[in-house]
Write a protein that holds these residues in place. Structure first.
Motif, mmCIF file in Angstrom:
data_model
loop_
_atom_site.group_PDB
_atom_site.id
_atom_site.type_symbol
_atom_site.label_atom_id
_atom_site.label_comp_id
_atom_site.label_asym_id
_atom_site.label_seq_id
_atom_site.Cartn_x
_atom_site.Cartn_y
_atom_site.Cartn_z
ATOM 1 N N GLN A 132 0.841 -1.208 0.000
ATOM 2 C CA GLN A 132 0.000 0.000 0.000
ATOM 3 C C GLN A 132 0.876 1.259 0.000
ATOM 4 N N GLU A 133 1.931 1.231 0.805
ATOM 5 C CA GLU A 133 2.838 2.378 0.852
ATOM 6 C C GLU A 133 3.586 2.538 -0.468
ATOM 7 N N ARG A 134 3.920 1.435 -1.118
ATOM 8 C CA ARG A 134 4.597 1.481 -2.419
ATOM 9 C C ARG A 134 3.691 2.169 -3.437
ATOM 10 N N THR A 135 2.406 1.853 -3.423
ATOM 11 C CA THR A 135 1.446 2.496 -4.314
ATOM 12 C C THR A 135 1.384 3.991 -4.033
ATOM 13 N N GLU A 136 1.313 4.354 -2.759
ATOM 14 C CA GLU A 136 1.288 5.767 -2.374
ATOM 15 C C GLU A 136 2.558 6.464 -2.857
ATOM 16 N N TYR A 137 3.702 5.824 -2.653
ATOM 17 C CA TYR A 137 4.985 6.381 -3.074
ATOM 18 C C TYR A 137 5.009 6.623 -4.588
ATOM 19 N N GLU A 138 4.554 5.646 -5.342
ATOM 20 C CA GLU A 138 4.551 5.781 -6.803
ATOM 21 C C GLU A 138 3.679 6.948 -7.245
ATOM 22 N N LEU A 139 2.513 7.116 -6.634
ATOM 23 C CA LEU A 139 1.636 8.242 -6.959
ATOM 24 C C LEU A 139 2.288 9.574 -6.599
ATOM 25 N N LEU A 140 2.958 9.595 -5.455
ATOM 26 C CA LEU A 140 3.633 10.820 -5.032
ATOM 27 C C LEU A 140 4.774 11.178 -5.983
ATOM 28 N N VAL A 141 5.523 10.189 -6.431
ATOM 29 C CA VAL A 141 6.631 10.455 -7.358
ATOM 30 C C VAL A 141 6.098 11.011 -8.675
ATOM 31 N N VAL A 142 4.996 10.486 -9.161
ATOM 32 C CA VAL A 142 4.389 11.009 -10.386
ATOM 33 C C VAL A 142 3.942 12.454 -10.173
ATOM 34 N N GLU A 143 3.328 12.725 -9.022
ATOM 35 C CA GLU A 143 2.892 14.088 -8.713
ATOM 36 C C GLU A 143 4.095 15.024 -8.592
ATOM 37 N N TRP A 144 5.166 14.549 -7.938
ATOM 38 C CA TRP A 144 6.379 15.349 -7.774
ATOM 39 C C TRP A 144 6.983 15.689 -9.131
ATOM 40 N N ALA A 145 7.064 14.690 -10.016
ATOM 41 C CA ALA A 145 7.622 14.920 -11.352
ATOM 42 C C ALA A 145 6.793 15.944 -12.125
ATOM 43 N N ALA A 146 5.480 15.879 -12.003
ATOM 44 C CA ALA A 146 4.612 16.856 -12.677
ATOM 45 C C ALA A 146 4.849 18.255 -12.114
ATOM 46 N N ALA A 147 5.032 18.363 -10.813
ATOM 47 C CA ALA A 147 5.283 19.667 -10.189
ATOM 48 C C ALA A 147 6.629 20.227 -10.659
ATOM 49 N N ILE A 148 7.632 19.374 -10.775
ATOM 50 C CA ILE A 148 8.940 19.797 -11.283
ATOM 51 C C ILE A 148 8.806 20.284 -12.719
ATOM 52 N N ARG A 149 8.090 19.516 -13.554
ATOM 53 C CA ARG A 149 7.863 19.892 -14.955
ATOM 54 C C ARG A 149 7.177 21.237 -15.049
ATOM 55 N N ASP A 150 6.128 21.429 -14.228
ATOM 56 C CA ASP A 150 5.394 22.693 -14.237
ATOM 57 C C ASP A 150 6.311 23.845 -13.858
ATOM 58 N N GLY A 151 7.197 23.625 -12.898
ATOM 59 C CA GLY A 151 8.130 24.665 -12.483
ATOM 60 C C GLY A 151 9.109 25.029 -13.578
ATOM 61 N N ILE A 152 9.550 24.030 -14.339
ATOM 62 C CA ILE A 152 10.475 24.293 -15.442
ATOM 63 C C ILE A 152 9.779 25.055 -16.549
ATOM 64 N N ILE A 153 8.552 24.674 -16.853
ATOM 65 C CA ILE A 153 7.789 25.353 -17.910
ATOM 66 C C ILE A 153 7.528 26.794 -17.522
ATOM 67 N N GLU A 154 7.162 27.043 -16.259
ATOM 68 C CA GLU A 154 6.915 28.414 -15.803
ATOM 69 C C GLU A 154 8.180 29.250 -15.865
ATOM 70 N N ALA A 155 9.328 28.643 -15.567
ATOM 71 C CA ALA A 155 10.592 29.381 -15.571
ATOM 72 C C ALA A 155 11.018 29.751 -16.992
ATOM 73 N N ALA A 156 10.593 28.955 -17.954
ATOM 74 C CA ALA A 156 10.980 29.211 -19.354
ATOM 75 C C ALA A 156 10.171 30.302 -19.905
#
Length: 64
Positions: free
Chosen positions: A40-64
């Motif tokens: 269950q925690e592995r599933t939560e972790y995987e979802l969080l990593v996907v969310e984190w990656a999207a937040a990083i992507r959004d930050g890069i796009i905003e900076a550009a």
């Protein structure tokens, strides 16, 4: 179930948390788990990593 448990429907499309917020939740998950994730925690972790990656992507796009 942990009150911090994230399911795919918890974050509405377009409403993302900052990478720092998600990273903090990832760190808290690992601390609670003691370094070994249950399925269950592995599933939560995987979802969080996907969310984190999207937040990083959004930050890069905003900076550009």
């Amino acid at each position: 179930m942990s009150p911090d448990f994230l399911t795919p429907g918890d974050v509405p499309p377009g409403a993302t948390r900052s990478a720092a917020e998600v990273n903090e939740q990832i760190r808290a998950l690992w601390l609670r788990a003691g370094g070994t994730l249950s399925p269950q925690e592995r599933t939560e972790y995987e979802l969080l990593v996907v969310e984190w990656a999207a937040a990083i992507r959004d930050g890069i796009i905003e900076a550009a």
